[in-house]
Design a protein around this motif. Structure first.
Motif, PDB file in Angstrom:
ATOM      1  N   PRO A  30       0.807  -1.235   0.000  1.00  0.00           N
ATOM      2  CA  PRO A  30       0.000   0.000   0.000  1.00  0.00           C
ATOM      3  C   PRO A  30       0.834   1.277   0.000  1.00  0.00           C
ATOM      4  CG  PRO A  30      -0.112  -1.087   2.143  1.00  0.00           C
ATOM      5  CD  PRO A  30       0.630  -2.016   1.223  1.00  0.00           C
ATOM      6  N   HIS A  64       7.954  -5.902   1.215  1.00  0.00           N
ATOM      7  CA  HIS A  64       7.291  -6.721   0.194  1.00  0.00           C
ATOM      8  C   HIS A  64       8.233  -6.824  -0.999  1.00  0.00           C
ATOM      9  CE1 HIS A  64       2.881  -6.169   1.743  1.00  0.00           C
ATOM     10  NE2 HIS A  64       3.631  -6.879   2.553  1.00  0.00           N
ATOM     11  N   TYR A  65       8.170  -7.946  -1.703  1.00  0.00           N
ATOM     12  CA  TYR A  65       9.179  -8.227  -2.728  1.00  0.00           C
ATOM     13  C   TYR A  65       8.574  -9.106  -3.815  1.00  0.00           C
ATOM     14  CZ  TYR A  65       9.048 -11.991   0.638  1.00  0.00           C
ATOM     15  OH  TYR A  65       8.588 -12.959   1.501  1.00  0.00           O
ATOM     16  N   MET A  71       4.000  -8.764  -5.486  1.00  0.00           N
ATOM     17  CA  MET A  71       3.772  -7.883  -4.332  1.00  0.00           C
ATOM     18  C   MET A  71       4.493  -6.537  -4.466  1.00  0.00           C
ATOM     19  SD  MET A  71       1.695  -9.433  -2.367  1.00  0.00           S
ATOM     20  CE  MET A  71       1.778  -8.759  -0.703  1.00  0.00           C
ATOM     21  N   SER A 104      10.832 -10.727   4.551  1.00  0.00           N
ATOM     22  CA  SER A 104       9.870 -11.082   5.600  1.00  0.00           C
ATOM     23  C   SER A 104      10.567 -11.611   6.843  1.00  0.00           C
ATOM     24  CB  SER A 104       8.927 -12.175   5.100  1.00  0.00           C
ATOM     25  OG  SER A 104       8.240 -11.761   3.952  1.00  0.00           O
ATOM     26  N   HIS A 145       7.854  -9.396  13.428  1.00  0.00           N
ATOM     27  CA  HIS A 145       7.806  -7.924  13.497  1.00  0.00           C
ATOM     28  C   HIS A 145       9.096  -7.339  14.055  1.00  0.00           C
ATOM     29  CE1 HIS A 145       3.605  -6.904  12.430  1.00  0.00           C
ATOM     30  NE2 HIS A 145       3.511  -8.202  12.584  1.00  0.00           N
ATOM     31  N   GLN A 158      12.043  -7.905  11.568  1.00  0.00           N
ATOM     32  CA  GLN A 158      11.885  -7.092  10.356  1.00  0.00           C
ATOM     33  C   GLN A 158      12.119  -5.616  10.657  1.00  0.00           C
ATOM     34  OE1 GLN A 158       7.836  -6.512   8.613  1.00  0.00           O
ATOM     35  NE2 GLN A 158       8.717  -7.553   6.833  1.00  0.00           N
ATOM     36  N   VAL A 214       2.882   0.812   8.001  1.00  0.00           N
ATOM     37  CA  VAL A 214       3.493  -0.523   7.983  1.00  0.00           C
ATOM     38  C   VAL A 214       4.798  -0.496   8.780  1.00  0.00           C
ATOM     39  CG1 VAL A 214       2.362  -1.071   5.793  1.00  0.00           C
ATOM     40  CG2 VAL A 214       4.693  -0.166   5.768  1.00  0.00           C
ATOM     41  N   ASN A 215       5.405  -1.674   8.950  1.00  0.00           N
ATOM     42  CA  ASN A 215       6.633  -1.738   9.747  1.00  0.00           C
ATOM     43  C   ASN A 215       7.740  -0.860   9.164  1.00  0.00           C
ATOM     44  OD1 ASN A 215       5.437  -3.443  11.563  1.00  0.00           O
ATOM     45  ND2 ASN A 215       6.306  -5.321  10.697  1.00  0.00           N
ATOM     46  N   PRO A 219      -1.008  -4.345  14.812  1.00  0.00           N
ATOM     47  CA  PRO A 219       0.366  -3.835  14.694  1.00  0.00           C
ATOM     48  C   PRO A 219       0.405  -2.454  14.037  1.00  0.00           C
ATOM     49  CG  PRO A 219       0.112  -5.948  13.516  1.00  0.00           C
ATOM     50  CD  PRO A 219      -1.194  -5.647  14.161  1.00  0.00           C
ATOM     51  N   ASN A 270       2.275   1.219  14.974  1.00  0.00           N
ATOM     52  CA  ASN A 270       3.100   1.931  13.990  1.00  0.00           C
ATOM     53  C   ASN A 270       2.615   3.362  13.783  1.00  0.00           C
ATOM     54  OD1 ASN A 270       4.471  -0.465  13.713  1.00  0.00           O
ATOM     55  ND2 ASN A 270       3.540  -1.043  11.762  1.00  0.00           N
ATOM     56  N   HIS A 298      -6.282 -10.293   4.784  1.00  0.00           N
ATOM     57  CA  HIS A 298      -4.905 -10.658   5.133  1.00  0.00           C
ATOM     58  C   HIS A 298      -4.545 -10.361   6.584  1.00  0.00           C
ATOM     59  CE1 HIS A 298      -4.381  -6.367   4.477  1.00  0.00           C
ATOM     60  NE2 HIS A 298      -3.283  -6.445   5.186  1.00  0.00           N
ATOM     61  N   ARG A 299      -5.462  -9.707   7.340  1.00  0.00           N
ATOM     62  CA  ARG A 299      -5.109  -9.352   8.723  1.00  0.00           C
ATOM     63  C   ARG A 299      -4.882 -10.612   9.542  1.00  0.00           C
ATOM     64  NH1 ARG A 299      -4.158  -4.659   9.113  1.00  0.00           N
ATOM     65  NH2 ARG A 299      -5.184  -3.383   7.556  1.00  0.00           N
ATOM     66  N   HIS A 342      -3.510 -12.661  -0.790  1.00  0.00           N
ATOM     67  CA  HIS A 342      -2.232 -12.225  -0.230  1.00  0.00           C
ATOM     68  C   HIS A 342      -1.408 -13.473   0.129  1.00  0.00           C
ATOM     69  CE1 HIS A 342       0.532 -10.592   2.763  1.00  0.00           C
ATOM     70  NE2 HIS A 342       0.196  -9.375   2.387  1.00  0.00           N
ATOM     71  N   PRO A 343      -0.077 -13.421  -0.029  1.00  0.00           N
ATOM     72  CA  PRO A 343       0.730 -14.623   0.254  1.00  0.00           C
ATOM     73  C   PRO A 343       0.544 -15.177   1.666  1.00  0.00           C
ATOM     74  CG  PRO A 343       2.103 -12.877  -0.695  1.00  0.00           C
ATOM     75  CD  PRO A 343       0.728 -12.310  -0.546  1.00  0.00           C
ATOM     76  N   LYS A 381      -0.840 -19.006   2.406  1.00  0.00           N
ATOM     77  CA  LYS A 381      -0.132 -19.964   3.250  1.00  0.00           C
ATOM     78  C   LYS A 381      -1.078 -20.545   4.311  1.00  0.00           C
ATOM     79  CE  LYS A 381       3.564 -18.389   5.474  1.00  0.00           C
ATOM     80  NZ  LYS A 381       4.751 -17.563   5.564  1.00  0.00           N
TER      81      LYS A 381
HETATM   82  C1  UD1 Z   1       1.762  -5.610   5.639  1.00  0.00           C
HETATM   83  C2  UD1 Z   1       1.380  -4.498   6.611  1.00  0.00           C
HETATM   84  C3  UD1 Z   1      -0.120  -4.266   6.566  1.00  0.00           C
HETATM   85  C4  UD1 Z   1      -0.581  -4.002   5.156  1.00  0.00           C
HETATM   86  C5  UD1 Z   1      -0.131  -5.160   4.263  1.00  0.00           C
HETATM   87  C6  UD1 Z   1      -0.530  -4.950   2.835  1.00  0.00           C
HETATM   88  C7  UD1 Z   1       2.766  -4.352   8.649  1.00  0.00           C
HETATM   89  C8  UD1 Z   1       2.755  -4.557  10.092  1.00  0.00           C
HETATM   90  N1  UD1 Z   1       1.700  -4.847   7.987  1.00  0.00           N
HETATM   91  O1  UD1 Z   1       1.151  -6.792   6.098  1.00  0.00           O
HETATM   92  O2  UD1 Z   1      -0.439  -3.138   7.355  1.00  0.00           O
HETATM   93  O3  UD1 Z   1      -1.975  -3.882   5.126  1.00  0.00           O
HETATM   94  O4  UD1 Z   1       1.291  -5.270   4.342  1.00  0.00           O
HETATM   95  O5  UD1 Z   1      -0.263  -6.076   2.085  1.00  0.00           O
HETATM   96  O6  UD1 Z   1       3.667  -3.759   8.125  1.00  0.00           O
HETATM   97  N2  UD1 Z   1       4.967 -12.285   2.070  1.00  0.00           N
HETATM   98  C9  UD1 Z   1       5.330 -12.779   0.838  1.00  0.00           C
HETATM   99  N3  UD1 Z   1       5.733 -11.891  -0.113  1.00  0.00           N
HETATM  100  C10 UD1 Z   1       5.819 -10.567   0.144  1.00  0.00           C
HETATM  101  C11 UD1 Z   1       5.477 -10.089   1.407  1.00  0.00           C
HETATM  102  C12 UD1 Z   1       5.033 -10.942   2.350  1.00  0.00           C
HETATM  103  O7  UD1 Z   1       5.267 -13.961   0.577  1.00  0.00           O
HETATM  104  O8  UD1 Z   1       6.204  -9.826  -0.771  1.00  0.00           O
HETATM  105  C13 UD1 Z   1       4.450 -13.223   3.095  1.00  0.00           C
HETATM  106  C14 UD1 Z   1       5.526 -13.693   4.009  1.00  0.00           C
HETATM  107  O9  UD1 Z   1       5.232 -15.003   4.355  1.00  0.00           O
HETATM  108  C15 UD1 Z   1       5.351 -12.833   5.224  1.00  0.00           C
HETATM  109  C16 UD1 Z   1       3.861 -12.563   5.239  1.00  0.00           C
HETATM  110  O10 UD1 Z   1       3.479 -12.550   3.866  1.00  0.00           O
HETATM  111  O11 UD1 Z   1       5.817 -13.432   6.385  1.00  0.00           O
HETATM  112  C17 UD1 Z   1       3.461 -11.278   5.891  1.00  0.00           C
HETATM  113  O12 UD1 Z   1       4.134 -10.158   5.283  1.00  0.00           O
HETATM  114  P1  UD1 Z   1       4.434  -8.822   6.112  1.00  0.00           P
HETATM  115  O13 UD1 Z   1       5.107  -7.830   5.242  1.00  0.00           O
HETATM  116  O14 UD1 Z   1       5.097  -9.149   7.390  1.00  0.00           O
HETATM  117  O15 UD1 Z   1       3.013  -8.312   6.498  1.00  0.00           O
HETATM  118  P2  UD1 Z   1       1.686  -8.215   5.633  1.00  0.00           P
HETATM  119  O16 UD1 Z   1       0.715  -9.206   6.140  1.00  0.00           O
HETATM  120  O17 UD1 Z   1       1.980  -8.213   4.175  1.00  0.00           O
END
Ligand code: UD1
Length: 409
Positions: free
Chosen positions: A20, A54-55, A59, A80, A83, A86, A112-113, A151, A155, A238-239, A270-271, A275
């Motif tokens: 986002p 995100h990568y 994403m 990833s 918290h 990261q 976000v983080n 979370p 933030n 995805h929350r 969302h990934p 999962k």
């Molecule tokens: C993050 C934000 C959230 C936002 C969301 C949008 C925080 C705390 N949360 O949540 O506010 O609404 O992004 O998408 O920053 N993963 C992948 N590929 C990626 C990124 C993540 O596979 O490119 C998987 C990984 O398993 C990872 C999990 O998704 O552990 C969660 O990703 P993370 O960036 O920690 O939080 P989001 O749930 O994406």
């Protein structure tokens, strides 16, 4: 250049990390480029830093193409993790970047983080004798869900209290910051850069073929008939509170089941949710092929910005636990059911098209019925007019100039 000298150039470091963030920063970069093209002084040098939260193509990379964002100048490659890990990895890598680049201002967006980590690294940077600490600007300041289990709420609060300049999207943000004692001179009500992106991208989104690909719109016919879009709903989830535990996730899916029996519900996953569906054994609730029976919850890969915008615009209903989607649907006049107990974006409920469902199956069913019973067009919130970034950039420049003058005296 040193901030004490007359400002012929200033340097802005803009941070993105998670999905986002991309649509919130693209308009800022465009506004800076337009200002530079006008030849006004100071020239604004902007560097885009991607933390790597995100990568990958789905994403991250595709959003750069869809939003015509320049490639990041600096990539921290954090990826990833939990918290703590990261946030710490971003903090560490961003401190090195700051020390090397020493900008006049760091812009962080959203909740976000990456947002809090980069704000914290900047706030703790020890000032050099020749250079004051860079200013911290927070775009999308002041939003509060009043739920510290989220979370993002942590933030938001931390980032707002570290920031020197707080750019607010809706009036609730002004009231929240006032109550928390943030000085009014730091706070600017400018509108919403995510909506800047939406308004600038609608024409492109209309060219998307995603509806045809999902079998939701008949292909154009040569006899001039208008294409018809089949009624469908669009879902995002995805929350952690909705998808991490089987009970919570299943109660959401049960809440959607009546609607899914009558209409297709398109679900770009969302990934983390993908999962969890596997881990929790919930595959039976989903289909992978939209055209097969035309109903049910249909899984797709995460979509790019333009395809997703096209799906939002044409949906009869949007079901989500995202923050930004509540705002985008209000702007588009599309009914939205938010699968959460609270929202940090109350303007979308009070004046817009959003309704809060809670997270129980019954609450979700009732909210869907409420939305289906009448077309709520809603009002577009104040200053959501596509010009937020154009308001922010001159303020950033003026505040850096003031800060330079203070450092000189
Ligand atoms: C993050 C934000 C959230 C936002 C969301 C949008 C925080 C705390 N949360 O949540 O506010 O609404 O992004 O998408 O920053 N993963 C992948 N590929 C990626 C990124 C993540 O596979 O490119 C998987 C990984 O398993 C990872 C999990 O998704 O552990 C969660 O990703 P993370 O960036 O920690 O939080 P989001 O749930 O994406």
């Amino acid at each position: 250049m040193a901030r004490g000298a007359a400002l012929s150039e200033m340097k802005i470091l803009i941070v993105v990390g998670a999905r986002p963030n991309f649509m919130k920063t693209a308009p800022l970069i465009r506004a800076i480029q337009e200002r530079n093209a006008s030849g006004k002084s100071p020239h604004v040098r902007h560097l885009l830093v991607h933390t790597g939260q995100h990568y990958g193509e789905l994403m991250s990379d595709r959003f750069f193409e869809d939003l015509q964002l320049p490639k990041p100048d600096i990539h921290l490659g954090v990826g990833s993790a939990t918290h703590g890990v990261q946030t710490a990895a971003i903090l560490r890598a961003f401190e090195e970047t700051l020390t090397r680049e020493w900008p006049d201002v760091v812009v962080v967006v959203g909740d976000v983080n990456s947002t809090v980590a980069c704000a914290l690294a900047t706030a703790k940077l020890p000032a050099r004798p020749d250079r004051p600490r860079p200013l911290i600007a927070h775009v999308e300041a002041g939003l509060r869900s009043f739920d510290r289990e989220m979370p993002e709420e942590i933030n938001r609060i931390v980032t707002d209290h570290l920031a020197d300049l707080l750019f607010v999207t809706e009036k609730s943000g002004l009231a929240n910051l006032r109550k928390e004692g943030v000085p009014a001179k730091k706070v600017f009500f400018v509108g919403n850069t995510m909506i800047d992106s939406l308004l600038a991208s609608q024409g492109q989104a209309d060219k998307s073929q995603v509806l045809e690909e999902l079998g939701l719109r008949a292909k154009s016919t040569s006899n001039g008939n208008h294409d018809t879009v089949r009624p469908y709903a669009l879902l995002t989830l995805h929350r952690p509170s909705n998808v991490d535990q089987a009970d919570a996730f299943e109660s959401v899916l049960k809440g959607l089941s009546d609607h899914a029996r009558k209409f297709p519900i398109v679900f770009p996953v969302h990934p983390r949710t993908r999962k969890k569906i596997g881990e929790l054994g919930l595959e039976k609730y989903f289909h992978r092929d939209a055209s097969k029976n035309g109903r049910g919850i249909i899984l797709t890969d995460p979509l790019g910005y333009l395809d997703f915008l096209c799906l939002m615009k044409n949906a009869s209903l949007v079901l989500t636990d995202s923050g930004g989607i509540q705002e985008e649907t209000t702007c588009l006049g599309v009914p939205c059911v938010t699968i959460r107990e609270n929202t940090e974006r109350p303007v979308t409920v009070k004046g817009g098209t959003n309704t809060l469902a809670g997270t129980t199956a019954g609450g979700i069913r009732q909210a869907i019925a409420r939305q289906a019973s009448g077309k709520r067009r809603g009002r577009i919130p104040e200053k959501w007019d596509g010009k937020a970034a154009q308001r922010i950039v001159p303020i950033l420049i003026a505040e850096v100039q003031k800060s330079a003058a203070r450092a000189k005296s």
